[in-house]
Motif scaffolding. Structure first.
Motif, mmCIF file in Angstrom:
data_model
loop_
_atom_site.group_PDB
_atom_site.id
_atom_site.type_symbol
_atom_site.label_atom_id
_atom_site.label_comp_id
_atom_site.label_asym_id
_atom_site.label_seq_id
_atom_site.Cartn_x
_atom_site.Cartn_y
_atom_site.Cartn_z
ATOM 1 N N PHE A 4 2.334 -10.990 -4.045
ATOM 2 C CA PHE A 4 2.405 -12.562 -4.313
ATOM 3 C C PHE A 4 1.951 -13.582 -3.165
ATOM 4 O O PHE A 4 2.822 -14.233 -2.983
ATOM 5 C CB PHE A 4 3.755 -12.951 -4.952
ATOM 6 N N GLY A 6 -0.297 -15.590 -2.163
ATOM 7 C CA GLY A 6 -0.470 -17.197 -2.253
ATOM 8 C C GLY A 6 -1.736 -17.122 -1.056
ATOM 9 O O GLY A 6 -2.445 -16.035 -0.705
ATOM 10 N N GLY A 8 -0.577 -17.199 1.878
ATOM 11 C CA GLY A 8 -0.401 -16.447 3.304
ATOM 12 C C GLY A 8 0.709 -17.163 4.124
ATOM 13 O O GLY A 8 0.768 -16.919 5.350
ATOM 14 N N GLY A 9 1.369 -18.257 3.414
ATOM 15 C CA GLY A 9 2.433 -19.016 4.500
ATOM 16 C C GLY A 9 3.364 -17.925 5.207
ATOM 17 O O GLY A 9 3.787 -18.125 6.240
ATOM 18 N N VAL A 31 -1.568 -9.148 -1.814
ATOM 19 C CA VAL A 31 -2.069 -9.183 -3.026
ATOM 20 C C VAL A 31 -1.878 -10.274 -3.989
ATOM 21 O O VAL A 31 -0.565 -10.821 -3.680
ATOM 22 C CB VAL A 31 -1.343 -7.911 -3.995
ATOM 23 N N ASP A 32 -2.752 -11.153 -4.614
ATOM 24 C CA ASP A 32 -2.560 -12.194 -5.396
ATOM 25 C C ASP A 32 -3.365 -12.315 -6.579
ATOM 26 O O ASP A 32 -4.556 -11.763 -6.431
ATOM 27 C CB ASP A 32 -2.504 -13.554 -4.629
ATOM 28 N N GLU A 34 -4.672 -14.757 -8.209
ATOM 29 C CA GLU A 34 -5.322 -15.873 -8.548
ATOM 30 C C GLU A 34 -6.719 -16.057 -7.268
ATOM 31 O O GLU A 34 -6.224 -15.694 -5.874
ATOM 32 C CB GLU A 34 -4.733 -17.169 -8.220
ATOM 33 N N GLY A 53 -5.714 -9.441 -7.536
ATOM 34 C CA GLY A 53 -5.046 -8.522 -8.457
ATOM 35 C C GLY A 53 -3.477 -8.651 -8.743
ATOM 36 O O GLY A 53 -2.862 -9.467 -8.050
ATOM 37 N N GLU A 56 1.890 -5.694 -10.296
ATOM 38 C CA GLU A 56 2.216 -4.577 -10.957
ATOM 39 C C GLU A 56 1.245 -3.531 -11.130
ATOM 40 O O GLU A 56 1.473 -2.391 -11.573
ATOM 41 C CB GLU A 56 2.414 -5.157 -12.411
ATOM 42 N N GLY A 87 6.897 -13.440 -2.373
ATOM 43 C CA GLY A 87 7.671 -14.499 -2.862
ATOM 44 C C GLY A 87 7.241 -14.489 -4.325
ATOM 45 O O GLY A 87 6.267 -15.183 -4.776
ATOM 46 N N PRO A 89 6.549 -15.351 -8.085
ATOM 47 C CA PRO A 89 6.863 -16.670 -8.855
ATOM 48 C C PRO A 89 7.951 -16.919 -9.272
ATOM 49 O O PRO A 89 8.840 -16.055 -9.567
ATOM 50 C CB PRO A 89 5.993 -16.199 -10.239
ATOM 51 N N LEU A 109 9.253 -9.884 -12.145
ATOM 52 C CA LEU A 109 8.335 -9.455 -11.104
ATOM 53 C C LEU A 109 9.179 -9.360 -9.697
ATOM 54 O O LEU A 109 8.805 -8.803 -8.977
ATOM 55 C CB LEU A 109 7.369 -10.541 -11.071
ATOM 56 N N VAL A 340 4.927 -21.164 1.174
ATOM 57 C CA VAL A 340 6.103 -20.994 1.755
ATOM 58 C C VAL A 340 5.940 -21.440 3.369
ATOM 59 O O VAL A 340 4.986 -21.072 4.097
ATOM 60 C CB VAL A 340 6.760 -19.677 1.920
HETATM 61 C C1 LIG Z 1 5.212 -18.915 -4.832
HETATM 62 S S1 LIG Z 1 3.724 -18.270 -4.595
HETATM 63 C C2 LIG Z 1 3.408 -17.382 -3.363
HETATM 64 C C3 LIG Z 1 3.580 -18.045 -2.053
HETATM 65 C C4 LIG Z 1 2.942 -17.223 -0.694
HETATM 66 N N1 LIG Z 1 4.345 -16.138 -0.503
HETATM 67 C C5 LIG Z 1 3.021 -17.998 0.645
HETATM 68 O O1 LIG Z 1 3.855 -17.846 1.663
HETATM 69 O O2 LIG Z 1 2.205 -18.852 0.738
HETATM 70 C C6 LIG Z 1 3.388 -17.262 -5.869
HETATM 71 C C7 LIG Z 1 1.841 -16.563 -5.843
HETATM 72 O O3 LIG Z 1 2.214 -15.314 -6.757
HETATM 73 C C8 LIG Z 1 1.115 -15.105 -7.517
HETATM 74 N N2 LIG Z 1 1.472 -14.405 -8.683
HETATM 75 C C9 LIG Z 1 2.117 -14.740 -9.772
HETATM 76 N N3 LIG Z 1 2.229 -13.608 -10.563
HETATM 77 C C10 LIG Z 1 1.586 -12.596 -9.904
HETATM 78 C C11 LIG Z 1 1.139 -11.254 -10.298
HETATM 79 N N4 LIG Z 1 1.694 -10.749 -11.351
HETATM 80 N N5 LIG Z 1 0.482 -10.407 -9.236
HETATM 81 C C12 LIG Z 1 0.029 -11.028 -8.227
HETATM 82 N N6 LIG Z 1 0.218 -12.245 -7.790
HETATM 83 C C13 LIG Z 1 1.057 -13.174 -8.679
HETATM 84 C C14 LIG Z 1 0.528 -16.625 -7.777
HETATM 85 O O4 LIG Z 1 -0.915 -16.669 -7.989
HETATM 86 C C15 LIG Z 1 1.011 -17.453 -6.557
HETATM 87 O O5 LIG Z 1 -0.004 -17.566 -5.829
#
Ligand SMILES: C[S@@+](CC[C@H](N)C(=O)[O-])C[C@H]1O[C@@H](n2cnc3c(N)ncnc32)[C@H](O)[C@@H]1O
Length: 381
Positions: A4, A6, A8-9, A31-32, A34, A53, A56, A87, A89, A109, A340
């Motif tokens: 998840f 994002g 890359g914070g 992996v994300d 979006e 991707g 899951e 992190g 969602p 998740l 983050v």
């Molecule tokens: C809170 S943000 C993560 C921020 C990131 N950890 C950072 O440090 O910048 C959650 C991310 O999870 C992604 N996401 C949500 N469900 C997902 C899934 N099932 N598989 C992959 N990515 C997912 C969203 O696109 C979003 O970018």
């Protein structure tokens, strides 16, 4: 490994700590699902294996079950992992949502992090989320803790106040830290390593974070505030002409008048205080206290990124490819709001380096060899 991921914070904070400890960072997989945040991650970590991707689809097995063929492949691509971060969602957990949302299937998740730990057996697992994650009806946090303990991890959780890590923002986060018992130095617990708040430092205010961006000349929309609509312009004018920071009821839309707890909505920030939590709504007056303290406009993306603790070298927009940027203004707002603050993992990973939990690859003992052998046997069965 960043799930998840994002933009890359979380990874950036680790990269900063690694750099200070003279260790190079190898991002085996981020992996994300979006495209937009994935692009930003790739731009900033060009050597990383960044994939667009669903998490899951990399970890599709049940907790406690043998590795699936897909998980075996993930393991073979990734190999030995020092630190697994993620992190998941968190909208469903947020207190801003109503109670039924606490049962949001997305909340499950969180458990994918526990499964990923089971597959990869990293030394360290870090899971970041909103504080309200502990209220989830599926009890994802306690189930994850039980599972990680079964896998041999020492686990601690904490509510971390980012203000105490030098971030100019009132943001608190729920952090789970799991350290494999084989990697825990004598005399340390995960709870010790999660002590990262600096209680002696005075909090940074907005002037510290963005004071120098006041009259920066924009090269792209990154430094340009969104143009407010006529109603917002009128409301901002009122705040500045009357030297107000909260918009009185009679200047709010009808539906926001009367008794309400939304004082900060339509509000103006203070130079000498930290910002409120940055969300993806930072460019819109009606989505929080996001009006700049000195000029009648909302925050720019650059200012929001600074308040989130991102350094200027981290690129959200490739300004060289003007005028056709790869990402839209809305993409960048969402990415920054979701991110983050890197100081979180910078402080935590520094502790892990200082305690010897994480080391440069060359001098790290092969603690996890047995686990890989076990996984291979599992697969053969
Ligand atoms: C809170 S943000 C993560 C921020 C990131 N950890 C950072 O440090 O910048 C959650 C991310 O999870 C992604 N996401 C949500 N469900 C997902 C899934 N099932 N598989 C992959 N990515 C997912 C969203 O696109 C979003 O970018």
């Amino acid at each position: 490994m960043d799930l998840f991921a994002g933009c890359g914070g979380l990874t950036l904070g680790i990269a900063q700590a690694a750099h200070r400890h003279d260790v190079s960072l190898d991002v085996r997989l981020a992996v994300d699902f979006e495209a937009a945040p994935t692009k930003v991650f790739k731009t900033n970590f060009p050597k990383a294996n960044v994939q667009e991707g669903a998490v899951e689809s990399y970890f599709d097995g049940d907790l406690g079950a043998s590795l699936t063929p897909q998980e075996a492949e993930t393991l073979s691509i990734v190999g030995e992992v020092g630190i697994l971060i993620g992190g998941p969602p968190c909208q469903g957990h947020s207190n801003l949502n109503n109670h039924t949302r606490r049962d949001d299937p997305k909340n499950r998740l969180y458990l994918r992090m526990a499964r990923a730990a089971e597959v990869l057996r990293p030394r360290v697992v870090v899971i970041e989320n909103v504080l309200a994650v502990v209220n989830d009806k599926q009890q994802v946090v306690s189930r994850t803790i039980v599972h990680l303990k079964k896998l041999g991890y020492d686990v601690a959780t904490s509510r971390i106040n980012l203000l105490k890590l030098g971030v100019a923002q009132t943001r608190k986060r729920h952090i789970l830290l799991a350290v494999h018992r084989d990697a825990l130095p004598f005399g340390f617990s995960a709870a010790d390593l999660l002590q990262i708040e600096d209680h002696n430092s005075s909090p940074h205010d907005l002037r510290w974070a963005i004071g120098d961006l006041f009259d920066v000349r924009p090269k792209s929309f990154f430094d340009e505030a969104a143009v407010p609509n006529a109603d917002s312009q009128r409301r901002m004018k009122y705040l500045f002409e009357n030297d107000e920071y909260n918009l009185p009821n009679e200047h709010r839309p009808e539906c926001h008048r009367g008794e309400h707890n939304y004082t900060s909505m339509y509000g103006r920030l203070w130079w000498d205080r930290p910002s409120q939590t940055i969300t993806s709504g930072f460019a819109t007056m009606g989505r929080g206290r996001f009006v700049h303290p000195g000029v009648p406009r909302c925050l720019t993306a650059h200012e929001a990124a600074r308040i989130q603790g991102f350094p200027d070298y981290f690129k959200f927009v490739d300004e060289r490819v003007k005028p056709r940027y790869e990402l839209t203004r809305t993409d960048v707002q969402i990415i920054i709001g979701n991110a983050v603050p890197p100081p979180l993992t910078e402080a935590l990973t520094s502790n892990l380096f200082d305690a010897g939990v994480l080391q440069a690859k060359d001098d790290s003992p092969q603690l996890l060899e047995d686990d890989y052998a076990a996984a291979a046997v599992d697969l053969a069965c």
